[in-house]
Design a protein around this motif. Structure first.
Motif, mmCIF file in Angstrom:
data_model
loop_
_atom_site.group_PDB
_atom_site.id
_atom_site.type_symbol
_atom_site.label_atom_id
_atom_site.label_comp_id
_atom_site.label_asym_id
_atom_site.label_seq_id
_atom_site.Cartn_x
_atom_site.Cartn_y
_atom_site.Cartn_z
ATOM 1 N N SER A 119 18.639 13.769 -13.604
ATOM 2 C CA SER A 119 17.854 13.146 -12.700
ATOM 3 C C SER A 119 18.375 12.767 -11.326
ATOM 4 O O SER A 119 17.526 12.857 -10.606
ATOM 5 C CB SER A 119 17.356 11.955 -13.150
ATOM 6 N N ALA A 120 19.810 12.578 -11.374
ATOM 7 C CA ALA A 120 20.353 12.388 -9.864
ATOM 8 C C ALA A 120 20.818 13.405 -9.288
ATOM 9 O O ALA A 120 20.824 13.619 -8.079
ATOM 10 C CB ALA A 120 21.583 11.377 -10.329
ATOM 11 N N MET A 121 21.038 14.616 -10.012
ATOM 12 C CA MET A 121 21.636 15.782 -9.295
ATOM 13 C C MET A 121 20.701 16.958 -9.215
ATOM 14 O O MET A 121 21.221 18.019 -8.499
ATOM 15 C CB MET A 121 22.830 16.417 -10.387
ATOM 16 N N LYS A 122 19.433 16.894 -9.651
ATOM 17 C CA LYS A 122 18.774 17.842 -9.614
ATOM 18 C C LYS A 122 18.401 18.633 -8.117
ATOM 19 O O LYS A 122 18.068 19.745 -8.137
ATOM 20 C CB LYS A 122 17.224 17.632 -10.309
ATOM 21 N N SER A 123 18.579 17.721 -7.004
ATOM 22 C CA SER A 123 18.347 18.129 -6.072
ATOM 23 C C SER A 123 19.590 18.786 -5.128
ATOM 24 O O SER A 123 19.701 19.056 -4.101
ATOM 25 C CB SER A 123 17.572 17.015 -4.919
ATOM 26 N N VAL A 124 20.693 18.674 -5.968
ATOM 27 C CA VAL A 124 21.910 19.157 -5.115
ATOM 28 C C VAL A 124 21.996 20.889 -5.177
ATOM 29 O O VAL A 124 22.380 21.100 -6.330
ATOM 30 C CB VAL A 124 23.191 18.359 -5.581
ATOM 31 N N LYS A 125 21.990 21.358 -4.435
ATOM 32 C CA LYS A 125 21.897 22.909 -4.331
ATOM 33 C C LYS A 125 23.196 23.432 -4.486
ATOM 34 O O LYS A 125 23.368 24.341 -4.939
ATOM 35 C CB LYS A 125 21.047 23.369 -3.028
ATOM 36 N N ALA A 126 24.244 22.757 -3.888
ATOM 37 C CA ALA A 126 25.366 23.102 -4.069
ATOM 38 C C ALA A 126 26.106 23.278 -5.295
ATOM 39 O O ALA A 126 27.008 24.000 -5.784
ATOM 40 C CB ALA A 126 26.276 22.278 -3.283
ATOM 41 N N ILE A 127 25.238 22.678 -6.368
ATOM 42 C CA ILE A 127 25.870 22.656 -7.601
ATOM 43 C C ILE A 127 24.898 23.235 -8.715
ATOM 44 O O ILE A 127 25.151 23.287 -9.895
ATOM 45 C CB ILE A 127 26.570 21.330 -8.198
ATOM 46 N N GLU A 128 23.666 23.878 -8.232
ATOM 47 C CA GLU A 128 22.816 24.726 -8.920
ATOM 48 C C GLU A 128 23.501 25.501 -10.077
ATOM 49 O O GLU A 128 24.363 26.489 -9.402
ATOM 50 C CB GLU A 128 21.706 25.171 -8.166
ATOM 51 N N GLY A 129 23.214 25.726 -11.329
ATOM 52 C CA GLY A 129 23.555 26.466 -12.339
ATOM 53 C C GLY A 129 25.106 26.190 -12.841
ATOM 54 O O GLY A 129 25.665 26.820 -13.452
ATOM 55 N N THR A 130 25.693 25.138 -12.387
ATOM 56 C CA THR A 130 26.887 24.840 -12.764
ATOM 57 C C THR A 130 27.284 23.195 -13.438
ATOM 58 O O THR A 130 28.366 22.996 -13.647
ATOM 59 C CB THR A 130 28.101 24.607 -11.691
ATOM 60 N N PHE A 131 25.928 22.777 -13.666
ATOM 61 C CA PHE A 131 25.881 21.452 -13.966
ATOM 62 C C PHE A 131 25.648 21.329 -15.624
ATOM 63 O O PHE A 131 25.099 22.243 -16.295
ATOM 64 C CB PHE A 131 24.406 20.857 -13.579
#
Length: 264
Positions: A119-131
């Motif tokens: 919920s906190a990280m879903k908008s962070v494009k820099a880490i998409e696919g690595t979460f």
């Protein structure tokens, strides 16, 4: 062991006031370790900045944790290389920085773990696919001594489930990200201290420490509060959101909310 944990620091004015107060409090209350979430400490309130991080470290902050704003600027990313700086552990290993820190204090060894939920990280494009899920990352962590977790997330239930799942293993799970402090301070049956949301250290007259005028204007005029951008920190009085833990043999023996506002 006495551990002071400071919730999300918003803006440079908050840093200045906090740093003026911290050395005296640390000495008075015999604090062994200070951990602060500072992902909003830059003057814009978005990310970290070298001048503010240097102030915090000089004033007695031992560990700086982060979250979704840890990648907001090139300066923020560069500061993740500092040995005192953490970002969420459940981000891919290719990302700069680390999510876990072991350190020695006069009162014993401590492990600080930084986690974040979707919920906190879903908008962070820099880490998409690595979460990775927070609990998956937690299970792979090397834990030693007193274990302190900064759990950065919006979802109240997810924070509470995680805390119950690690009760008796983590010394404390301290929630950050939403900036609005929750009232209950828990010591769970296994000895894990838990606070759903520690709260914000920043301007008290805005929204999560930020000025709200252009957000309200955007909502009225376009239906999208963020259509005119994200404002900087508001100009009101600074408040402190923090908790002080008293630990014994890796368990929380007591937890106290520490707060102040204008005119303290």
């Amino acid at each position: 062991m006495n551990i002071l944990f400071i919730g999300d620091i918003v803006g440079d004015r908050a840093v200045t006031e906090l740093c003026a107060w911290l050395p005296g409090f640390r000495a008075e209350r015999q604090v062994d370790l200070v951990v602060a979430n500072a992902e909003n400490c830059a003057p814009t309130g978005l990310g970290t900045a070298e001048a503010q991080v240097e102030q915090l470290l000089a004033a007695g902050v031992d560990v700086i944790t982060g979250g979704n704003h840890s990648w907001d600027s090139e300066e923020s990313v560069k500061l993740l290389d500092l040995p005192q700086s953490l970002r969420p552990l459940n981000i891919g290993a290719h990302s700069p920085g680390r999510g876990l820190l072991h350190l020695d204090t006069p009162a014993g060894e401590v492990t600080v773990v930084n986690l974040a939920d979707h919920s906190a990280m879903k908008s962070v494009k820099a880490i998409e696919g690595t979460f990775r899920p927070a609990f998956e990352a937690w299970r792979s962590a090397e834990l030693r001594g007193t274990v302190l977790v900064d759990y950065h997330g919006d979802h109240v239930l997810e924070k509470q489930i995680f805390a119950r799942a690690v009760d008796g293993v983590a010394t404390a799970v301290l929630g950050t990200h939403s900036h609005e402090a929750t009232i209950p301070l828990h010591v769970l049956p296994g000895g894990t201290g838990f606070v759903t949301e520690v709260g914000m250290t920043g301007p008290s007259d805005g929204m999560q420490g930020f000025a709200y005028d252009i957000l309200v204007r955007g909502l009225h005029e376009t239906g999208n509060a963020f259509s005119y951008g994200i404002p900087g920190p508001s100009g009101g009085p600074i408040v402190l959101g923090a908790v002080l833990l008293r630990t014994d043999q890796g368990r929380t023996a007591g937890i106290e909310r520490i707060t102040w506002g204008a005119g303290r």
